[in-house]
Scaffold this active site. Structure first.
Site, PDB file in Angstrom:
ATOM      1  N   ASP A 122       0.832  -1.283   0.353  1.00  0.00           N
ATOM      2  CA  ASP A 122       0.338  -0.368  -0.012  1.00  0.00           C
ATOM      3  C   ASP A 122       1.118   0.828  -0.363  1.00  0.00           C
ATOM      4  O   ASP A 122       0.410   2.055   0.053  1.00  0.00           O
ATOM      5  CB  ASP A 122      -1.017  -0.402   1.102  1.00  0.00           C
ATOM      6  CG  ASP A 122      -0.054   0.347   2.475  1.00  0.00           C
ATOM      7  OD1 ASP A 122       0.888  -0.874   2.315  1.00  0.00           O
ATOM      8  OD2 ASP A 122      -0.612   0.522   3.309  1.00  0.00           O
ATOM      9  N   GLU A 154      10.804  -3.832  12.088  1.00  0.00           N
ATOM     10  CA  GLU A 154      11.950  -3.332  11.505  1.00  0.00           C
ATOM     11  C   GLU A 154      13.307  -3.378  12.504  1.00  0.00           C
ATOM     12  O   GLU A 154      14.023  -3.474  11.677  1.00  0.00           O
ATOM     13  CB  GLU A 154      12.100  -1.858  10.679  1.00  0.00           C
ATOM     14  CG  GLU A 154      10.596  -0.840  10.008  1.00  0.00           C
ATOM     15  CD  GLU A 154       9.416  -1.398  10.791  1.00  0.00           C
ATOM     16  OE1 GLU A 154       9.194  -1.251  12.290  1.00  0.00           O
ATOM     17  OE2 GLU A 154       8.049  -0.971   9.919  1.00  0.00           O
TER      18      GLU A 154
END
Ligand code: UGA
Ligand code: MN
Length: 308
Positions: free
Chosen positions: A164, A247
């Site tokens: 997205d 992350e």
């Protein structure tokens, strides 16, 4: 002694000889210039058809790992991202769905786009699916992508591109030469507006992000790339199922990694080339009225809709 008439005709003859010589010089000059021009055009054409030097032709491959999942927006997101990736050479798109089996509608969409791809599945473990708290979205997908690279890739660069987000194609050419890890700013992250490495006097000096949360690497998923060779040197590197720390956990698992080994892209982090965009969620489509539309085109369209 020549008579004046004969003298005159001799002068005329000389004159016409000179004119003829002048004419033929002009002609030869024209032929010469024309031949040179034709030769130059042919040479240019010949050069344009020559294969490029090896380093220009074969760029290091890019492996784009895209987690995706079943929802009404899925095909629209993949179409948008896919046509961005279509501008990039020597790229393999690893589309990995959070599902137990592949969806023919997704495969059909990927075929139509025409970017080289692998379509794999990697479901989120049940324990996370059922939780009422934040879910580790896209983690099993990305770890599946890493397994794929460990088994199938030897060189090049990997990048986690959520389905997205928004990507300027320039970032792909920049990340392609990453030696270990590269980083750059990501726009539209939290109220802070951007998530970025901080560069002071040409050196990485911390991170700017709306939420630090004790992270060593408070960066966005769209803001870093990793060399495949480096991944091979870190066989245990993987992404944790820890919402908010995906992350950070992954980058920490690449240790040892010195700050000065992190390459700073996008004009030393002075440009924004990726954005963490989010698409408005749409309600699931209602079933079509078969009696009314059963024998119309809507009967076909109905089968194209992705319902959760
Ligand atoms: C942010 C981060 O950018 C994600 O990388 C991170 O996984 C996520 O937060 C998180 O911390 O949970 P965000 O935009 O909030 O992402 O999340 P989504 O866009 O909904 O999901 C990230 C990726 O995982 C997308 O590519 C999405 O297609 C995929 N996803 C999402 C799944 O595969 N399964 C899901 O159930 C939800
Ligand atoms: Mn997202």
């Amino acid at each position: 002694m020549l008579l004046p008439q004969a003298k005159e005709s001799k002068v005329n003859e000389n004159l016409s000889n000179k004119m003829a010589l002048g004419k033929s010089i002009k002609m030869y000059l024209t032929i010469f210039i024309a031949t040179t021009c034709i030769y130059m055009v042919l040479y240019q054409y010949h050069m344009s058809r020559q294969p490029l030097a090896a380093n220009e032709l074969v760029k290091p491959p890019l492996y784009i790992i895209t987690p995706t999942y079943r929802r009404p927006e899925q095909l629209a997101e993949l179409t948008r991202l896919g046509y961005t990736l279509k501008h990039v050479l020597n790229l393999l798109w690893l589309v990995i769905e959070d599902a137990n089996k592949t969806n023919p509608l997704v495969a059909h969409t990927l075929d139509r786009i025409g970017v080289p791809y692998e379509y794999l599945v990697a479901p989120m473990p049940e324990q996370y699916k059922l939780t009422k708290r934040a879910k580790p979205r896209g983690v099993s997908n990305r770890n599946r992508g890493l397994d794929y690279l460990r088994a199938n890739a030897t060189e090049g660069v990997l990048y986690f591109a959520d389905d997205d987000n928004t990507y300027d194609v320039n970032i792909f050419e920049q990340m392609r030469y990453t030696k270990k890890v590269s980083m750059w700013p990501v726009g539209l992250v939290t109220k802070t507006g951007v998530s970025s490495p901080i560069i002071r006097e040409g050196k990485l000096d911390g991170y700017y992000d709306g939420w630090i949360g004790g992270r060593k690497y408070p960066v966005d998923m769209a803001g870093f790339a990793v060399s495949v060779k480096f991944l091979h040197e870190r066989p245990h590197a993987k992404m944790p199922f820890k919402p908010g720390y995906e992350e950070d956990g992954f980058l920490r698992s690449l240790a040892p990694l010195q700050n000065n080994e992190i390459e700073l892209l996008a004009d030393e982090c002075r440009e924004i080339l990726t954005w963490h965009t989010q698409t408005k969620k749409n309600p699931a489509a209602l079933p079509f009225n078969q009696t009314r539309y059963g024998n119309t085109n809507l009967a076909f369209i109905e089968k194209l809709l992705v319902r959760p």
